[in-house]
Scaffold this motif. Structure first.
Motif, PDB file in Angstrom:
ATOM      1  N   LEU A 192       0.829  -1.203   0.000  1.00 57.89           N
ATOM      2  CA  LEU A 192       0.000   0.000   0.000  1.00 57.89           C
ATOM      3  C   LEU A 192       0.866   1.258   0.000  1.00 57.89           C
ATOM      4  O   LEU A 192       0.522   2.267  -0.616  1.00 57.89           O
ATOM      5  CB  LEU A 192      -0.914   0.000   1.224  1.00 57.89           C
ATOM      6  CG  LEU A 192      -1.732  -1.278   1.468  1.00 57.89           C
ATOM      7  CD1 LEU A 192      -2.510  -1.169   2.764  1.00 57.89           C
ATOM      8  CD2 LEU A 192      -2.659  -1.566   0.292  1.00 57.89           C
ATOM      9  N   ALA A 193       1.983   1.191   0.707  1.00 53.14           N
ATOM     10  CA  ALA A 193       2.957   2.288   0.742  1.00 53.14           C
ATOM     11  C   ALA A 193       4.325   1.661   0.894  1.00 53.14           C
ATOM     12  O   ALA A 193       4.487   0.649   1.589  1.00 53.14           O
ATOM     13  CB  ALA A 193       2.668   3.236   1.895  1.00 53.14           C
ATOM     14  N   ALA A 196      10.681   1.240   4.731  1.00 54.51           N
ATOM     15  CA  ALA A 196       9.533   0.525   5.293  1.00 54.51           C
ATOM     16  C   ALA A 196       8.550   0.173   4.187  1.00 54.51           C
ATOM     17  O   ALA A 196       8.579   0.763   3.100  1.00 54.51           O
ATOM     18  CB  ALA A 196       8.842   1.371   6.364  1.00 54.51           C
ATOM     19  N   ARG A 197       7.686  -0.787   4.500  1.00 55.63           N
ATOM     20  CA  ARG A 197       6.584  -1.162   3.622  1.00 55.63           C
ATOM     21  C   ARG A 197       5.328  -1.273   4.470  1.00 55.63           C
ATOM     22  O   ARG A 197       5.372  -1.776   5.599  1.00 55.63           O
ATOM     23  CB  ARG A 197       6.840  -2.503   2.942  1.00 55.63           C
ATOM     24  CG  ARG A 197       8.152  -2.627   2.200  1.00 55.63           C
ATOM     25  CD  ARG A 197       8.355  -4.033   1.670  1.00 55.63           C
ATOM     26  NE  ARG A 197       7.598  -4.271   0.439  1.00 55.63           N
ATOM     27  CZ  ARG A 197       7.137  -5.445   0.051  1.00 55.63           C
ATOM     28  NH1 ARG A 197       7.310  -6.514   0.829  1.00 55.63           N
ATOM     29  NH2 ARG A 197       6.476  -5.583  -1.087  1.00 55.63           N
ATOM     30  N   VAL A 198       4.203  -0.823   3.929  1.00 55.83           N
ATOM     31  CA  VAL A 198       2.894  -1.017   4.543  1.00 55.83           C
ATOM     32  C   VAL A 198       2.096  -1.879   3.568  1.00 55.83           C
ATOM     33  O   VAL A 198       1.963  -1.520   2.399  1.00 55.83           O
ATOM     34  CB  VAL A 198       2.179   0.317   4.803  1.00 55.83           C
ATOM     35  CG1 VAL A 198       0.824   0.083   5.466  1.00 55.83           C
ATOM     36  CG2 VAL A 198       3.052   1.242   5.651  1.00 55.83           C
ATOM     37  N   LEU A 199       1.593  -3.016   4.059  1.00 58.26           N
ATOM     38  CA  LEU A 199       0.951  -3.987   3.178  1.00 58.26           C
ATOM     39  C   LEU A 199      -0.412  -4.383   3.710  1.00 58.26           C
ATOM     40  O   LEU A 199      -0.672  -4.312   4.918  1.00 58.26           O
ATOM     41  CB  LEU A 199       1.829  -5.244   3.047  1.00 58.26           C
ATOM     42  CG  LEU A 199       3.276  -5.012   2.623  1.00 58.26           C
ATOM     43  CD1 LEU A 199       4.202  -5.237   3.810  1.00 58.26           C
ATOM     44  CD2 LEU A 199       3.672  -5.921   1.467  1.00 58.26           C
ATOM     45  N   GLY A 200      -1.285  -4.797   2.808  1.00 57.93           N
ATOM     46  CA  GLY A 200      -2.604  -5.258   3.195  1.00 57.93           C
ATOM     47  C   GLY A 200      -2.934  -6.573   2.524  1.00 57.93           C
ATOM     48  O   GLY A 200      -2.481  -6.852   1.405  1.00 57.93           O
ATOM     49  N   ALA A 201      -3.719  -7.402   3.215  1.00 52.14           N
ATOM     50  CA  ALA A 201      -4.168  -8.675   2.651  1.00 52.14           C
ATOM     51  C   ALA A 201      -5.542  -9.008   3.209  1.00 52.14           C
ATOM     52  O   ALA A 201      -5.884  -8.619   4.329  1.00 52.14           O
ATOM     53  CB  ALA A 201      -3.193  -9.793   2.980  1.00 52.14           C
ATOM     54  N   THR A 202      -6.338  -9.717   2.428  1.00 50.07           N
ATOM     55  CA  THR A 202      -7.574 -10.301   2.923  1.00 50.07           C
ATOM     56  C   THR A 202      -7.410 -11.815   2.833  1.00 50.07           C
ATOM     57  O   THR A 202      -6.938 -12.339   1.812  1.00 50.07           O
ATOM     58  CB  THR A 202      -8.800  -9.846   2.118  1.00 50.07           C
ATOM     59  OG1 THR A 202      -8.627 -10.186   0.744  1.00 50.07           O
ATOM     60  CG2 THR A 202      -8.984  -8.337   2.236  1.00 50.07           C
ATOM     61  N   ILE A 203      -7.775 -12.501   3.911  1.00 44.89           N
ATOM     62  CA  ILE A 203      -7.526 -13.937   4.010  1.00 44.89           C
ATOM     63  C   ILE A 203      -8.816 -14.636   4.428  1.00 44.89           C
ATOM     64  O   ILE A 203      -9.423 -14.276   5.440  1.00 44.89           O
ATOM     65  CB  ILE A 203      -6.424 -14.241   5.050  1.00 44.89           C
ATOM     66  CG1 ILE A 203      -5.231 -13.285   4.895  1.00 44.89           C
ATOM     67  CG2 ILE A 203      -5.956 -15.681   4.922  1.00 44.89           C
ATOM     68  CD1 ILE A 203      -4.227 -13.354   6.024  1.00 44.89           C
ATOM     69  N   LYS A 204      -9.237 -15.628   3.661  1.00 47.67           N
ATOM     70  CA  LYS A 204     -10.437 -16.380   3.998  1.00 47.67           C
ATOM     71  C   LYS A 204     -10.143 -17.347   5.145  1.00 47.67           C
ATOM     72  O   LYS A 204      -9.014 -17.829   5.309  1.00 47.67           O
ATOM     73  CB  LYS A 204     -10.943 -17.147   2.779  1.00 47.67           C
ATOM     74  CG  LYS A 204     -11.506 -16.257   1.674  1.00 47.67           C
ATOM     75  CD  LYS A 204     -12.069 -17.085   0.542  1.00 47.67           C
ATOM     76  CE  LYS A 204     -12.681 -16.197  -0.533  1.00 47.67           C
ATOM     77  NZ  LYS A 204     -13.251 -16.991  -1.660  1.00 47.67           N
ATOM     78  N   ALA A 205     -11.169 -17.623   5.949  1.00 44.14           N
ATOM     79  CA  ALA A 205     -11.028 -18.539   7.081  1.00 44.14           C
ATOM     80  C   ALA A 205     -10.415 -19.867   6.627  1.00 44.14           C
ATOM     81  O   ALA A 205     -10.831 -20.449   5.623  1.00 44.14           O
ATOM     82  CB  ALA A 205     -12.386 -18.786   7.729  1.00 44.14           C
ATOM     83  N   GLY A 206      -9.381 -20.301   7.356  1.00 42.86           N
ATOM     84  CA  GLY A 206      -8.717 -21.550   7.057  1.00 42.86           C
ATOM     85  C   GLY A 206      -7.573 -21.439   6.071  1.00 42.86           C
ATOM     86  O   GLY A 206      -6.795 -22.382   5.918  1.00 42.86           O
ATOM     87  N   GLU A 207      -7.439 -20.295   5.420  1.00 44.92           N
ATOM     88  CA  GLU A 207      -6.360 -20.098   4.462  1.00 44.92           C
ATOM     89  C   GLU A 207      -5.210 -19.317   5.105  1.00 44.92           C
ATOM     90  O   GLU A 207      -5.374 -18.683   6.151  1.00 44.92           O
ATOM     91  CB  GLU A 207      -6.875 -19.385   3.209  1.00 44.92           C
ATOM     92  CG  GLU A 207      -7.923 -20.198   2.453  1.00 44.92           C
ATOM     93  CD  GLU A 207      -8.354 -19.552   1.145  1.00 44.92           C
ATOM     94  OE1 GLU A 207      -7.891 -18.425   0.860  1.00 44.92           O
ATOM     95  OE2 GLU A 207      -9.150 -20.163   0.422  1.00 44.92           O
ATOM     96  N   PRO A 240       4.298   6.280  -2.371  1.00 47.14           N
ATOM     97  CA  PRO A 240       5.689   6.433  -1.935  1.00 47.14           C
ATOM     98  C   PRO A 240       5.810   7.014  -0.530  1.00 47.14           C
ATOM     99  O   PRO A 240       5.073   7.913  -0.143  1.00 47.14           O
ATOM    100  CB  PRO A 240       6.267   7.402  -2.970  1.00 47.14           C
ATOM    101  CG  PRO A 240       5.091   8.210  -3.432  1.00 47.14           C
ATOM    102  CD  PRO A 240       3.911   7.282  -3.389  1.00 47.14           C
ATOM    103  N   ILE A 241       6.758   6.477   0.240  1.00 45.10           N
ATOM    104  CA  ILE A 241       7.126   7.028   1.539  1.00 45.10           C
ATOM    105  C   ILE A 241       8.642   7.145   1.599  1.00 45.10           C
ATOM    106  O   ILE A 241       9.356   6.373   0.958  1.00 45.10           O
ATOM    107  CB  ILE A 241       6.597   6.189   2.720  1.00 45.10           C
ATOM    108  CG1 ILE A 241       6.925   4.701   2.545  1.00 45.10           C
ATOM    109  CG2 ILE A 241       5.095   6.397   2.892  1.00 45.10           C
ATOM    110  CD1 ILE A 241       6.482   3.822   3.707  1.00 45.10           C
TER     111      ILE A 241
END
Length: 237
Positions: A146-147, A167-178, A162-163
């Motif tokens: 994300l940044a 450093a890195r700022v990251l996002g994820a969506t994870i399904k239950a069990g994965e 850019p920052i």
């Protein structure tokens, strides 16, 4: 090293219009054991009442990343920038040698944000601001930057805001069990993860929504979702 920092252990202050929770020492909350995590200096979990917000105030020498969890935030600054950032999206302000800005919730309902401050690699410089949409579908089952540092000359951070800090700022969506695995560039990096929603497990550590997980001295980290989860991770020097 993996350390859980439960949401109910965070510093907090309820100002009526603002219900703030601090992962690190901030304003009237001070914990000598939680001043920073590497160059990560602030992670505030803010709920802002409709029609209210932070009036114009100054900043300098800080990289300020805002991740909107719910609602939207409207930004104005002394550089002439103005923008509205919605839930799931990100804005970044490099304060540089000085900038004044305001952040308001002009929506009908409450707005919830993560406000993340990271110490820049160098002081000064011209302040900048930017915002970008990050569709959650593109983060499904993987970390998306994300940044990220402007010094990173690689393809893995393409598309990130850019920052001016290592450093890195990251996002994820994870399904239950994965699961999703993240590999830092070195084991001594300072990783800090917060589930925006859901619940996750890292080794034998379980983190619920809005808990913090501080990690270092790890070659890789595997995050397994106990429930459908949305997570934000900072990888800092």
């Amino acid at each position: 090293m993996i350390e859980l920092r439960p949401f109910n252990s965070l510093g907090s202050a309820n100002h009526g219009w603002l219900d703030a929770h601090h992962h690190f020492s901030f304003a009237g909350y001070h914990d000598p054991a939680r001043v920073n995590w590497g160059s990560l200096r602030v992670w505030n979990d803010d709920t802002i009442a409709p029609g209210t917000g932070f009036p114009t105030h100054p900043h300098s020498d800080m990289e300020i990343i805002t991740y909107v969890r719910k609602g939207a935030i409207t930004h104005r600054d002394s550089m002439g920038n103005e923008g509205r950032t919605e839930a799931g999206d990100v804005q970044v302000m490099s304060a540089g040698d000085g900038v004044q800005h305001s952040e308001y919730n002009l929506e009908d309902g409450e707005t919830q944000i993560f406000q993340i401050w990271i110490i820049p690699d160098e002081r000064g410089g011209k302040p900048t601001w930017g915002a970008k949409e990050f569709p959650k579908g593109e983060r499904a089952g993987q970390f998306v930057p994300l940044a990220a540092s402007t010094a990173n000359d690689n393809d893995r951070d393409e598309g990130a805001l850019p920052i001016r800090t290592d450093a890195r700022v990251l996002g994820a969506t994870i399904k239950a069990g994965e699961s999703v695995t993240y590999t830092p560039s070195a084991a001594d990096r300072h990783l800090y993860l917060v589930p925006a929603t859901g619940a996750v497990k890292i080794d034998d550590v379980e983190a619920k929504a809005r808990d913090g997980v501080a990690m270092t001295q790890l070659d890789e980290v595997t995050i397994t979702a106990i429930e459908d989860s949305e997570v934000i991770l900072v990888d800092a020097a």
